[in-house]
Design an enzyme around this catalytic site. Sequence first.
Site, PDB file in Angstrom:
ATOM      1  N   TYR A  82       0.845  -1.204   0.000  1.00  0.00           N
ATOM      2  CA  TYR A  82       0.000   0.000   0.000  1.00  0.00           C
ATOM      3  C   TYR A  82       0.878   1.251   0.000  1.00  0.00           C
ATOM      4  CZ  TYR A  82      -3.747  -3.118   1.769  1.00  0.00           C
ATOM      5  OH  TYR A  82      -4.664  -4.129   1.958  1.00  0.00           O
ATOM      6  N   LEU A 135     -17.676  -2.254   3.159  1.00  0.00           N
ATOM      7  CA  LEU A 135     -18.705  -1.350   2.623  1.00  0.00           C
ATOM      8  C   LEU A 135     -18.808  -1.451   1.106  1.00  0.00           C
ATOM      9  CD1 LEU A 135     -18.060   1.771   4.888  1.00  0.00           C
ATOM     10  CD2 LEU A 135     -20.004   0.182   4.981  1.00  0.00           C
ATOM     11  N   ALA A 136     -18.297  -2.554   0.538  1.00  0.00           N
ATOM     12  CA  ALA A 136     -18.408  -2.810  -0.908  1.00  0.00           C
ATOM     13  C   ALA A 136     -17.929  -1.602  -1.726  1.00  0.00           C
ATOM     14  CB  ALA A 136     -19.830  -3.199  -1.287  1.00  0.00           C
ATOM     15  N   GLY A 138     -17.616   1.370  -0.986  1.00  0.00           N
ATOM     16  CA  GLY A 138     -18.399   2.580  -0.770  1.00  0.00           C
ATOM     17  C   GLY A 138     -19.850   2.468  -1.168  1.00  0.00           C
ATOM     18  N   LEU A 167     -22.216   0.470  -0.174  1.00  0.00           N
ATOM     19  CA  LEU A 167     -23.154   0.243   0.924  1.00  0.00           C
ATOM     20  C   LEU A 167     -23.325   1.463   1.836  1.00  0.00           C
ATOM     21  CD1 LEU A 167     -22.209  -3.444   1.831  1.00  0.00           C
ATOM     22  CD2 LEU A 167     -24.149  -2.638   0.451  1.00  0.00           C
ATOM     23  N   GLY A 222     -24.551   4.040   0.543  1.00  0.00           N
ATOM     24  CA  GLY A 222     -25.735   4.623  -0.066  1.00  0.00           C
ATOM     25  C   GLY A 222     -25.460   5.818  -0.947  1.00  0.00           C
ATOM     26  N   LYS A 223     -24.185   6.146  -1.148  1.00  0.00           N
ATOM     27  CA  LYS A 223     -23.901   7.359  -1.934  1.00  0.00           C
ATOM     28  C   LYS A 223     -23.976   7.120  -3.442  1.00  0.00           C
ATOM     29  CE  LYS A 223     -18.818   6.965  -1.843  1.00  0.00           C
ATOM     30  NZ  LYS A 223     -17.589   7.630  -1.365  1.00  0.00           N
TER      31      LYS A 223
END
Length: 319
Positions: A53, A216-217, A219, A221, A223-224
Amino acid sequence: MEHRELGKSGIKVAPLALGTNVFRWTVEDAMADKLLDAFVGSGLNLIDTADVYSKWVPGNTGGESETVIGNWLKKSGKRNQVVLATKVGHTMGMGEGMKGLSRKYIMQAVEASLRRLQTDHIDLYQSHEDDPNTPIEETLETYSLLVKQGKVRAIGASNFKADRLAESIEISKKRDYPVYQTLQPMYNLYDRAEYEKELEPFCLKNGIGVICFYGLAKGFLTGKYRTKDDLNKGAHGGTRVVNNYMNERGMRILGALDEVSNHLNTNPARVALAWLMARPSITAPIASATNLKQMEDLISSVELKLDAHSIDVLNKASS
């Protein structure tokens, strides 16, 4: 705060891990310090990184995330409040032998990680991916040496299939080598099938701790991402989100997250992480934040307890 053991290692962690692949990618050093301060200041303690990373960023060479964390550890003096997890095995350079799980490469890579992290030991050292070109015995024997030297406390596996994980554990037991105590697979409300089919029952049966990534998949999940007009909201771009998640099933899952969020007066990100923490096989999902508002969601998710009805709603929508 509740603490859970990483496998059978004796190492106790809070039920949420901080992912740091965003450091020196979409998060600069000053913000990274603030995020780490907030995370550890809240009582959370598991920080996950990797030597690679964030090598994929133009101008980076790998080791950037470890360097940021090491600088923060030195400034904050909080090494004893942190469970530090890093990984080895992904390609770090163009030269021969600059990847994999050979004895020669691991011994070289661990010293580089320790130097960047500015510490004398790594709490959880993980094989970042399976290496079919190196005998399992060689890898595990090397980890055994590092444990004896006090440079590594426990070992884990990332992105392993169940059969290779089982083979590794069998060899460890026969040869009295350290046993993989954790597995790091991709797992979230949307990406369920692969993990739940073979890996989850195996981990439960063998007492392996699971610290899953993409909680959060990417981002989705949160909801954005709900329409094609939302695709430019994410720092990573939205094309892959649309390809993988923005479909009928994805929208059904977001609907369930909205329903539960309204019921519990919270938001989808917190609910999605709370669902993971409620799974019996999950020790601590990994999630990252790029700002303090997102960090607030991560911290708050630990305090959110889903009732049976909420879990049922989420399970049905994502099955």
